[in-house]
Design an enzyme around this catalytic site. Structure first.
Site, PDB file in Angstrom:
ATOM      1  N   THR A   1     -63.673 -51.808 -49.671  1.00 25.78           N
ATOM      2  CA  THR A   1     -64.691 -50.755 -49.809  1.00 25.78           C
ATOM      3  C   THR A   1     -65.685 -50.864 -48.665  1.00 25.78           C
ATOM      4  OG1 THR A   1     -64.421 -50.840 -52.190  1.00 25.78           O
ATOM      5  CG2 THR A   1     -66.437 -49.792 -51.372  1.00 25.78           C
TER       6      THR A   1
ATOM      7  N   CYS B   1     -75.170 -67.143 -30.701  1.00 24.75           N
ATOM      8  CA  CYS B   1     -73.958 -67.421 -31.466  1.00 24.75           C
ATOM      9  C   CYS B   1     -73.380 -68.782 -31.094  1.00 24.75           C
ATOM     10  CB  CYS B   1     -72.918 -66.347 -31.213  1.00 24.75           C
ATOM     11  SG  CYS B   1     -73.643 -64.716 -31.199  1.00 24.75           S
TER      12      CYS B   1
HETATM   13  C1  LIG Z   1     -70.754 -60.102 -26.060  1.00 22.34           C
HETATM   14  C2  LIG Z   1     -70.744 -60.327 -27.541  1.00 22.34           C
HETATM   15  N1  LIG Z   1     -69.612 -60.138 -28.231  1.00 22.34           N
HETATM   16  C3  LIG Z   1     -69.557 -60.312 -29.564  1.00 22.34           C
HETATM   17  C4  LIG Z   1     -70.666 -60.683 -30.284  1.00 22.34           C
HETATM   18  C5  LIG Z   1     -70.561 -60.864 -31.766  1.00 22.34           C
HETATM   19  O1  LIG Z   1     -71.109 -59.755 -32.440  1.00 22.34           O
HETATM   20  P1  LIG Z   1     -71.570 -59.907 -33.978  1.00 22.34           P
HETATM   21  O2  LIG Z   1     -72.817 -60.713 -33.980  1.00 22.34           O
HETATM   22  O3  LIG Z   1     -71.789 -58.480 -34.426  1.00 22.34           O
HETATM   23  O4  LIG Z   1     -70.435 -60.536 -34.695  1.00 22.34           O
HETATM   24  C6  LIG Z   1     -71.880 -60.926 -29.602  1.00 22.34           C
HETATM   25  C7  LIG Z   1     -73.077 -61.401 -30.338  1.00 22.34           C
HETATM   26  O5  LIG Z   1     -73.951 -62.007 -29.789  1.00 22.34           O
HETATM   27  C8  LIG Z   1     -71.912 -60.713 -28.204  1.00 22.34           C
HETATM   28  O6  LIG Z   1     -73.042 -60.902 -27.517  1.00 22.34           O
END
Ligand SMILES: Cc1ncc(COP(=O)(O)O)c(C=O)c1O
Length: 386
Positions: A240, A329
């Protein structure tokens, strides 16, 4: 000074219009988009509108956009989904050494399963090596995956030239996937012109909610879905739909539509002011990445020699300034940035790297405040550490 938020590559503040738009599917239009009754139809209509909004800014057709849980899932689906259908045509994938972890770790896992992956080198500005691409691409290559804008240093990759090289292999099955997460809203994207086959997008980098993203899939491409379910999202992603998230993403896309040049001109001005202000006032500061006018408008990566980026981040926070050492990240990982390493930056500069990332909501006053704070604290910290 109130909070000065300069970590917009990590995430952005949701716009009030976005939050307002999201209230509708949370309060009144809460039907399941798959339900046959009118409440379901109304929710489905909201999703269609969001799809159209997103399609418009990348010049795609609404039917070519599917919604995901974010950029990470879009990257995973693009890679796994194509390779599951392409493995009978070849065994070789090409990417770069400076991709986001959601691409790099996916490809590292695929290597363990027997795929051959070439990681292209980049130069000192973070730009990929086109000559190397030309050399390594072959009839066996089935996927080229390149990020459009680097999230740590703001390099804009030459996607058109990459496509030109790929086009020589038109007769073989070879797809171009572009991670457009940091490019959306920051540079004009036109999938019809650039002939990108797959483009990953994320909502929370453009003042939308977190946990929602999208994948553009060119109409002549077929992917293998990575999870099965009720056939939602054109059969590519069962489950969903996250209607409030999708509506918020669509609203955020609508807000940047037609406004990209004005916003990026403004951010370029702020970036230049920040870089020049810092460099004029302090010794031992260098820009990592492309020249100011060559790089994307919202990212400025600077190294402060003799300091640790982490220490500076906390000292800035004490003054209400929020920046980061690199990609949020990957910042749990204490290793030095894989992007700066690939660019050949020396260890001292890598350790002292800080990323300032802007949005069009930042002001000149905020930038001047950050310059003043750094002018004050950097020599003090250097004295304590030295
Ligand atoms: C270049 C790039 N790709 C992918 C992502 C991942 O995106 P999301 O946080 O929406 O999973 C990021 C997040 O910082 C990013 O900078």
């Amino acid at each position: 000074m109130d909070k000065v938020y300069l970590d917009n590559s990590a995430t952005t503040k949701p716009k009030s219009e976005v939050i307002e738009a999201m209230m509708k599917p949370l309060t009144t239009t809460y039907g399941n988009p798959s339900s046959l009754h009118s409440m379901g139809e109304e929710a489905e209509k909201l999703i269609k509108q969001a799809r159209r909004n997103l399609a418009r800014i990348i010049r795609a057709d609404g039917r070519e956009i599917i919604f995901t849980s974010g950029g990470t899932e879009a990257n995973n689906l693009a890679i796994h989904g194509t390779l599951d259908t392409l493995k009978r045509y070849g065994n070789h994938i090409i990417t770069t050494k400076v991709e986001h972890s959601s691409v790099l770790t996916t490809l590292e896992e695929l290597e363990k399963e027997g795929w051959e992956v070439t990681y292209l080198e980049v130069d000192e500005t973070g730009k990929l090596d086109l000559q190397q691409l030309q050399k390594v691409i072959s009839e066996d290559t089935v996927l080229v995956s390149i990020m459009h804008v680097n999230s740590e240093v703001g390099t804009i990759q030459p996607i058109a030239e990459v496509k030109e090289i790929i086009n020589k292999y038109k007769d073989s099955k070879l797809y171009l996937h572009v991670d457009g997460v940091q490019a959306l809203g920051k540079i004009e994207l036109d999938v019809s012109n650039s002939q990108i086959d797959l483009l990953s997008l994320s909502s929370h980098k453009i003042h939308g909610p977190k946990g929602v993203g999208g994948l553009y899939i060119s109409e002549d491409i077929r992917l293998k879905p990575q999870f099965s379910g009720g056939g939602q999202e054109m059969g590519y992603r069962g489950g969903t739909e996250n209607v409030p998230g999708i509506v918020g993403f669509g609203q955020a896309a609508e807000l940047i539509s037609g406004n990209i040049k004005q916003a990026t001109d403004y951010m370029q001005k702020l970036k230049k002011r920040l870089a020049q202000g810092i460099i004029n006032n302090l010794n031992g500061v260098q820009i990592n990445g492309p020249e100011l006018k060559e790089g994307v408008a919202h990212i400025l990566n600077l190294s402060f020699r003799g300091l640790k980026g982490e220490v500076l981040i906390h000292a800035l926070e004490d003054k209400n300034v929020y920046a980061s050492t690199g990609s949020a990240c990957s910042s749990q990982n204490s290793d030095l940035s894989h992007v700066l390493q690939a660019m050949g930056i020396d260890d001292e500069a890598m350790e002292g790297a800080v990323r300032f990332s802007l949005s069009s909501e930042n002001t000149e006053e905020e930038i001047d405040y950050v310059i003043d704070v750094l002018t004050d604290i950097v020599p003090q910290l250097r004295k304590i550490i030295g």
